[in-house]
Every structure is written in C-alpha cells, then in structure tokens.
Design a protein around this motif. Structure first.
Motif, PDB file in Angstrom:
ATOM      1  N   ARG A  77      -0.360   6.569  60.490  1.00  0.00           N
ATOM      2  CA  ARG A  77      -1.304   6.969  61.546  1.00  0.00           C
ATOM      3  C   ARG A  77      -2.089   5.727  61.890  1.00  0.00           C
ATOM      4  O   ARG A  77      -2.697   5.099  61.013  1.00  0.00           O
ATOM      5  CB  ARG A  77      -2.225   8.078  61.013  1.00  0.00           C
ATOM      6  N   TYR A  85      -4.869   3.611  62.568  1.00  0.00           N
ATOM      7  CA  TYR A  85      -6.240   3.826  62.135  1.00  0.00           C
ATOM      8  C   TYR A  85      -7.245   3.513  63.241  1.00  0.00           C
ATOM      9  O   TYR A  85      -7.116   2.510  63.941  1.00  0.00           O
ATOM     10  CB  TYR A  85      -6.500   2.945  60.914  1.00  0.00           C
ATOM     11  N   GLY A  86      -8.212   4.406  63.390  1.00  0.00           N
ATOM     12  CA  GLY A  86      -9.320   4.162  64.306  1.00  0.00           C
ATOM     13  C   GLY A  86      -9.074   4.529  65.747  1.00  0.00           C
ATOM     14  O   GLY A  86      -9.948   4.342  66.587  1.00  0.00           O
ATOM     15  N   GLN A 126      -4.382  -2.136  55.629  1.00  0.00           N
ATOM     16  CA  GLN A 126      -5.190  -0.951  55.342  1.00  0.00           C
ATOM     17  C   GLN A 126      -6.567  -1.329  54.820  1.00  0.00           C
ATOM     18  O   GLN A 126      -6.722  -2.359  54.166  1.00  0.00           O
ATOM     19  CB  GLN A 126      -4.489  -0.091  54.294  1.00  0.00           C
ATOM     20  N   ASN A 161      -9.882   3.781  52.853  1.00  0.00           N
ATOM     21  CA  ASN A 161      -9.225   4.792  53.682  1.00  0.00           C
ATOM     22  C   ASN A 161      -7.733   4.509  53.778  1.00  0.00           C
ATOM     23  O   ASN A 161      -7.236   4.089  54.817  1.00  0.00           O
ATOM     24  CB  ASN A 161      -9.851   4.813  55.092  1.00  0.00           C
ATOM     25  N   SER A 205      -5.198   6.810  53.206  1.00  0.00           N
ATOM     26  CA  SER A 205      -4.417   7.902  53.780  1.00  0.00           C
ATOM     27  C   SER A 205      -5.349   8.989  54.307  1.00  0.00           C
ATOM     28  O   SER A 205      -6.520   9.057  53.938  1.00  0.00           O
ATOM     29  CB  SER A 205      -3.440   8.480  52.762  1.00  0.00           C
ATOM     30  N   ASP A 206      -4.793   9.844  55.186  1.00  0.00           N
ATOM     31  CA  ASP A 206      -5.588  10.942  55.739  1.00  0.00           C
ATOM     32  C   ASP A 206      -5.284  12.238  54.989  1.00  0.00           C
ATOM     33  O   ASP A 206      -4.487  12.255  54.047  1.00  0.00           O
ATOM     34  CB  ASP A 206      -5.371  11.075  57.259  1.00  0.00           C
ATOM     35  N   LEU A 245      -2.965   5.343  56.622  1.00  0.00           N
ATOM     36  CA  LEU A 245      -3.820   4.886  57.717  1.00  0.00           C
ATOM     37  C   LEU A 245      -3.801   3.368  57.733  1.00  0.00           C
ATOM     38  O   LEU A 245      -3.862   2.736  56.675  1.00  0.00           O
ATOM     39  CB  LEU A 245      -5.254   5.360  57.504  1.00  0.00           C
ATOM     40  N   GLY A 246      -3.732   2.790  58.911  1.00  0.00           N
ATOM     41  CA  GLY A 246      -3.785   1.335  58.948  1.00  0.00           C
ATOM     42  C   GLY A 246      -3.630   0.758  60.328  1.00  0.00           C
ATOM     43  O   GLY A 246      -3.439   1.457  61.327  1.00  0.00           O
ATOM     44  N   TYR A 247      -3.754  -0.541  60.339  1.00  0.00           N
ATOM     45  CA  TYR A 247      -3.600  -1.343  61.552  1.00  0.00           C
ATOM     46  C   TYR A 247      -2.195  -1.943  61.511  1.00  0.00           C
ATOM     47  O   TYR A 247      -1.798  -2.502  60.484  1.00  0.00           O
ATOM     48  CB  TYR A 247      -4.638  -2.460  61.591  1.00  0.00           C
ATOM     49  N   ASN A 282      -3.006  -1.249  67.318  1.00  0.00           N
ATOM     50  CA  ASN A 282      -4.160  -0.368  67.517  1.00  0.00           C
ATOM     51  C   ASN A 282      -5.044  -0.913  68.637  1.00  0.00           C
ATOM     52  O   ASN A 282      -5.499  -0.168  69.506  1.00  0.00           O
ATOM     53  CB  ASN A 282      -4.988  -0.259  66.230  1.00  0.00           C
ATOM     54  N   CYS A 285     -14.135   3.347  60.716  1.00  0.00           N
ATOM     55  CA  CYS A 285     -13.272   2.236  60.313  1.00  0.00           C
ATOM     56  C   CYS A 285     -13.994   0.957  60.716  1.00  0.00           C
ATOM     57  O   CYS A 285     -14.866   0.978  61.587  1.00  0.00           O
ATOM     58  CB  CYS A 285     -11.884   2.332  60.936  1.00  0.00           C
TER      59      CYS A 285
END
Length: 155
Positions: free
Chosen positions: A32, A34-35, A86, A90, A92-93, A99-101, A111, A128
């Motif tokens: 996903r 992130y942000g 990452q 944060n 994982s959701d 989660l990450g860029y 992102n 984030c």
C-alpha cells in the motif's frame, strides 16, 4: 529509522496498491503506497462513504479510481525492480499490507508522483513523515488542475 526492501513488480491492485516480490526471498507482498489515497475502483463500503462525504456519484468516483490506476501503471512496469522504503513505526496496515514509499529505478518516488500529478491525495488518517509535503503538493496539483483535479475539485 527506515527499512529498505528490493522488489520486483508482479501486478497492480489499484491506484495506491500493488503486488511485488522480494527480490531475494521471492516472497510476494501486497504494498500500500504510504501516505496517499486514490479513489476506489469498485462499489464498496468506502465508495458509499466517499459518495456521501464528497457529494459525488459512485460511478464518477470509480471512473476516477480507474484513471489513478492507469496513471500508476504508466509509471511502473510489471517485472521492473524498485525499492520499498518503510517507516519503522508503520510497517503494515490493519489488512496486513506492507506500507511504504516506492522508489523507482530513476530514484523518483511513486507516492510523490501520484500526489504531484493529481492522481492521489494525501491520506490524512495515519501520520507519515511525508504528510506535510504531500498536503502542500496536493494543494498545488489542485490549483494547477492536474490529474483528477482537471475533472473534479475533490475526490
């Protein structure tokens, strides 16, 4: 502190998600971005909520979701290597997605591209490190009528 993972893109989920394989372990993960938040691509609980909050019809929101999805796919190729960065707090959701860029082969961050070009908005529900910048870039994309903002003034 951040964590980096080298990945190979396997397939795309939507305008803010994809499936990738760890380059070394060969394990697949759902990522996903992130942000950021892109409109949904199907009729679901979130689209009903967005429809009510934004006063936009679900059909239009879904169309915007597909536009975000296509833009994401135009910036990343199946089989291409990229780096997932990452934030340590944060990883994982609540759905188990990492989660990450996503850093592309040319060092641009996917992102950021999605926000700057108006195909995603900042996801304000979870903090984030990049959120303040994403809010600034999003406002500029809106002013410049970029991406989805060429069709609607909110999504």
């Amino acid at each position: 502190m951040t964590r980096k993972i080298i990945l190979k893109v396997k397939r795309f989920v939507d305008g803010d998600g994809l499936i990738a394989e760890d380059y070394y372990s060969k394990r697949e993960f759902e990522i996903r971005l992130y942000g950021i938040d892109a409109p949904e691509m199907s009729y679901c609980a979130k689209i009903k909520k967005d429809e009510k909050e934004l006063h936009l019809p679900a059909a239009l929101l879904i169309k915007l979701g597909y536009m975000s999805f296509e833009f994401l796919k135009s910036n990343l190729i199946i089989g291409e290597s990229c780096t997932l960065i990452q934030e340590e707090n944060n990883l994982s959701d609540k759905y188990g997605r990492l989660l990450g860029y996503i850093v592309l082969h040319d060092d641009r961050v996917l992102n950021e591209i999605m926000i700057k070009e108006g195909f995603a908005k900042p996801y304000n529900d979870v903090f984030c490190e990049m959120l303040p910048m994403y809010q600034e870039w999003n406002l500029q994309a809106k002013i410049d009528l970029k991406g989805l903002y060429s069709i609607v003034n909110k999504f």
